[in-house]
Write an enzyme that holds these catalytic residues in place. Structure first.
Site, PDB file in Angstrom:
ATOM      1  CG  ASP A 144      32.222  38.319  39.294  1.00  0.00           C
ATOM      2  OD1 ASP A 144      32.674  39.351  38.779  1.00  0.00           O
ATOM      3  OD2 ASP A 144      31.051  38.222  39.710  1.00  0.00           O
ATOM      4  CG  HIS A 220      30.957  42.568  38.829  1.00  0.00           C
ATOM      5  ND1 HIS A 220      30.682  41.222  38.865  1.00  0.00           N
ATOM      6  CD2 HIS A 220      29.773  43.177  38.601  1.00  0.00           C
ATOM      7  CE1 HIS A 220      29.386  41.030  38.667  1.00  0.00           C
ATOM      8  NE2 HIS A 220      28.807  42.199  38.499  1.00  0.00           N
ATOM      9  CB  SER A 551      25.934  41.474  39.774  1.00  0.00           C
ATOM     10  OG  SER A 551      26.160  41.161  38.439  1.00  0.00           O
TER      11      SER A 551
END
Length: 767
Positions: A144, A220, A551
């Site tokens: 990620d 994220h 996600s």
């Protein structure tokens, strides 16, 4: 970023050093990935040497080869990324051992209560969380945007020592060193070379948008990592909402992060960096990989090196590593699902039973309801309200309807709450909020057909309502002489909302690249998920943020997979996927109502929305039977879908002969059956492995799709000490006379203690 609601932009970076400016001297040509398939030698040094030798032969110079190479892939598979001209790329493609040479491309990120919603209450001694010791001893790798290690979710209180099978490192860099790792966050790496050729200009890291280390500058990666395996953190909330105990799905599992996504240029995560992350993760010894990244439509084939996630995950899966990926955020349109390789667990997103209700009281004392997470900037009194179309700067311009930036008359908007109507999926509440704030408005009510996925508008209070509520408000505005409204503070409401629903943004099947493989496989919560985040706001405190996207659903399943792996350490990735699919809540949610899809039709969800259904962790450790699949089965499948012997052989160490025995792709032993073209009659085979009581007897039940008859042979499966694996045939016969769309059903094997259900999808065709 696959659908994050915090106005984050995921991007890329370049290196070299001069103060805070990082750059790379432009080299001749672009970055190409030379893929050579399975390793020919187990010694990484020998493999790397062979790569340099090949480049030296191409360039005619050892020095040129060394300066050209970015990465040598030498652990999970063989290949390298190097700078070269287009003509050199064509030349090296003819070298012995080279399977494919492709340009480096950029991929995109797919952007509290959810665990209790799925039945994993940490106070219970009866559920999977307790039986698995919370994932103890399992290592989850997260590919990620990095990690913010200071977050409480990555503390190692109560963690066991690092597992002996871990071979990785805690790689240093800017604002990150080995002290940032511990018994929870046991490893960190960062990969940046792949994007050096993508943006030929210097970047400035002094503003913190990019950090040249495994430290997350986007949020994220921190969010997904803590969702999968964050440790216990008490009294977590987002802006005073969703208060409670935060933890990941496997709070005692260990984490290793692989940063491949950066904040530079147009944003994304390149193939070269992704492949290197897979390569290193295989070497490091991770057990699970969580990848909330994807390609965009049109998809590349599973053996095309531009499909780096399919290639990397194949090599990981063949080493026993379970790979979990997000389905994508281009829903609710059909055939938008990504990460469709059959060896990947692909996850779609649903809502859960938590909402943030906000009362809107009109001047006539009527109270309507919307949703909001803006808690700090509300005016608690009655305020003038108007419809955006009434205060358009240009009466002939319809864009004021959805509050397009610059479309509102500031004189008429000042001091008022503005009601706007979204008229397409491209119109969003955030751009409307900016428009209203710039025009002097003090609040926004945004009407749209889908209300899933919230985020703070920052400038003014924003409330989402559906078209029905929006129309009621518009009727009041049109009929009142001086319309007013009062916006109340949002409140967290749990267990009183119809749930779950498939999120509007969640990508839908069938697979556009391989329709015989059902995708997505499984669904999990992915709407308004609270998890760890990078420091934000004026106080720059390390906090927790609310985000939505597949996600977010992906690491939920990665965490559950770690729990299953902790209980069944010898189960293969395919067995784990089967257990998840066959035990899922296929038709109904926890409230007993049908799972619906939050799309334009609000229809009942089908396998192209949720695969096997909403994940049910507590049932998944005892599925009774599993549909297991080995690497050789995937090789036969690839042959059956039309790939050449040379292409398939390059992926593995086996010498595939794709012309000898033509494999029917419908017979890949998946926990689902999808027939894209049923021409009158076809028969498929499956085999199941008994993982329950030794002496077990299962009988079949079918729910046939409309217009199709199903016959199962044999109808009874008997297992004993010597018979642990049994095959069966399923014959499909079309009874319809008209070509149609997909119809859905199911096939169940049942004993007194288990219901083993797989989804069935059939499209009748006479063409």
């Amino acid at each position: 970023m696959m659908y994050t609601k915090l106005n984050l932009f995921v991007v890329l970076t370049l290196v070299s050093i001069q103060s805070h400016l990082y750059f790379i001297e432009a080299a001749t040509g672009n970055v190409y990935i030379v893929y050579m398939g399975e390793k020919k030698n187990e010694d990484p040094a020998i493999t790397k040497m062979s790569h340099y030798k090949m480049l030296s032969n191409l360039f005619g110079s050892k020095e040129a080869a060394k300066s050209s190479m970015l990465y040598s892939y030498k652990h999970g598979f063989s290949g390298f990324a190097a700078r070269m001209t287009e003509s050199q790329a064509k030349e090296i493609e003819a070298f012995p051992g080279v399977i494919q040479v492709i340009p480096n491309h950029i991929r995109k990120l797919h952007t509290t209560r959810s665990w209790e919603f799925m039945g994993l209450n940490d106070h219970s001694s009866e559920n999977l969380l307790s039986r698995s010791n919370m994932g103890e001893g399992i290592i989850i790798g997260v590919i990620d945007s990095g990690v913010w290690p200071e977050s409480g979710s990555f503390n190692d209180k109560g963690m066991n020592p690092i597992p002996s099978h871990w071979k990785g490192i805690c790689q240093g860099g800017e604002l990150f060193n080995s002290s940032n790792c511990n018994n929870k966050l046991i490893g960190a790496r960062w990969f940046i070379k792949g994007i050096l050729d993508q943006n030929q200009k210097a970047i400035n890291t002094s503003n913190g948008e990019d950090i040249l280390s495994a430290r997350d500058s986007l949020g994220h990666g921190t969010h997904t990592a803590s969702t999968a395996a964050g440790n216990f953190v008490e009294n977590v909330n987002y802006e005073g909402l969703a208060d409670g105990l935060a933890r990941g799905g496997a709070p005692r599992a260990h984490l290793a992060v692989y940063k491949v996504c950066w904040s530079f240029g147009s944003g994304g995560c390149t193939d070269a960096d992704l492949l290197k992350a897979f390569d290193k993760a295989i070497q490091d010894g991770v057990d699970i990989l969580s990848v909330s990244i994807g390609n965009s439509i049109p998809l590349f084939s599973f053996l095309d090196h531009r499909n780096s996630i399919a290639i990397g995950s194949f090599h990981a899966t063949s080493k026993g590593i379970t790979v979990v990926c997000s389905a994508g955020n281009d829903g609710p349109t059909a055939m938008t699902v990504e990460n469709t390789a059959p060896w990947i667990i692909t996850v779609s997103a649903t809502t859960m039973d938590r909402v943030f209700l906000t009362a809107i009281t009109l001047g006539n004392n009527q109270t309507l309801w919307g949703q909001s997470v803006d808690t700090r900037i509300h005016n608690h009194g009655f305020t003038r309200i108007t419809f955006s179309d009434r205060i358009a700067l240009n009466n002939s311009d319809d864009s004021a309807m959805w509050c397009k930036r610059g479309s509102l008359n500031a004189t008429l908007a000042a001091g008022k709450i503005i009601l706007c109507f979204s008229q397409s999926r491209t119109h969003n509440i955030y751009s409307a909020a900016i428009s209203v704030a710039e025009a002097g408005g003090v609040g926004l009510i945004f009407a749209q057909y889908s209300t899933d996925g919230l985020g703070s508008c920052q400038f003014i209070p924003c409330i989402k309502v559906d078209y029905e509520v929006g129309t009621q408000m518009l009727s009041y505005i049109r009929n009142a002489r001086s319309p007013t409204a009062k916006l109340s503070m949002p409140k967290t409401v749990i267990g009183k909302w119809l749930s779950p629903k498939v999120a509007d943004f969640s990508a839908r099947g069938p697979s556009s690249i391989s329709p015989a493989v059902l995708k997505p496989d499984i669904a999990a919560p992915g709407v308004d998920i609270v998890a760890a985040y990078i420091p934000f706001g004026a106080e720059q405190t390390t906090g927790y943020a609310l985000m939505s996207g597949t996600s977010m659903s992906c690491p939920h399943v990665a965490g559950i997979t770690a729990l299953i792996k902790s209980v069944h350490k010898n189960w293969s990735p395919a067995a784990i996927r089967s257990a998840l699919v066959t035990t899922a809540a296929s038709q109904t949610g926890r409230d007993g109502s049908y799972i619906a899809e939050e799309g334009s039709t609000r229809k009942a969800a089908d396998p192209f929305d949720i695969g096997g259904g909403l994940v049910n962790p507590n049932r998944a450790t005892d599925p009774g039977l599993v549909y297991d699949t080995e690497t050789d089965d995937y090789v036969k499948f690839l042959c059956g879908t039309g790939f050449s012997s040379k292409s398939v052989s390059g992926l593995t160490k086996t010498n595939a002969n794709c012309t000898k025995d033509r494999f029917n792709e419908l017979n890949l032993n998946l926990p689902s059956i999808t027939i894209p073209y049923l021409r009158r009659k076809t028969t498929v085979t499956r085999k199941v492995t008994n993982v329950g009581a030794v002496d077990s007897v299962y009988t079949s039940m079918v729910q046939a799709p409309q217009g199709v008859k199903i016959k199962v042979e044999p109808r009874t499966l008997r297992f004993n000490e010597t018979t642990k694996i049994l095959s069966f045939r399923v014959t499909f016969l079309s009874t319809g006379k008209v070509y149609g769309d997909y119809r859905f059903g199911s096939l169940i094997w049942r004993d007194p203690n288990h219901i083993v259900r797989i989804p069935v999808s059939v499209r009748v065709s006479f063409v």
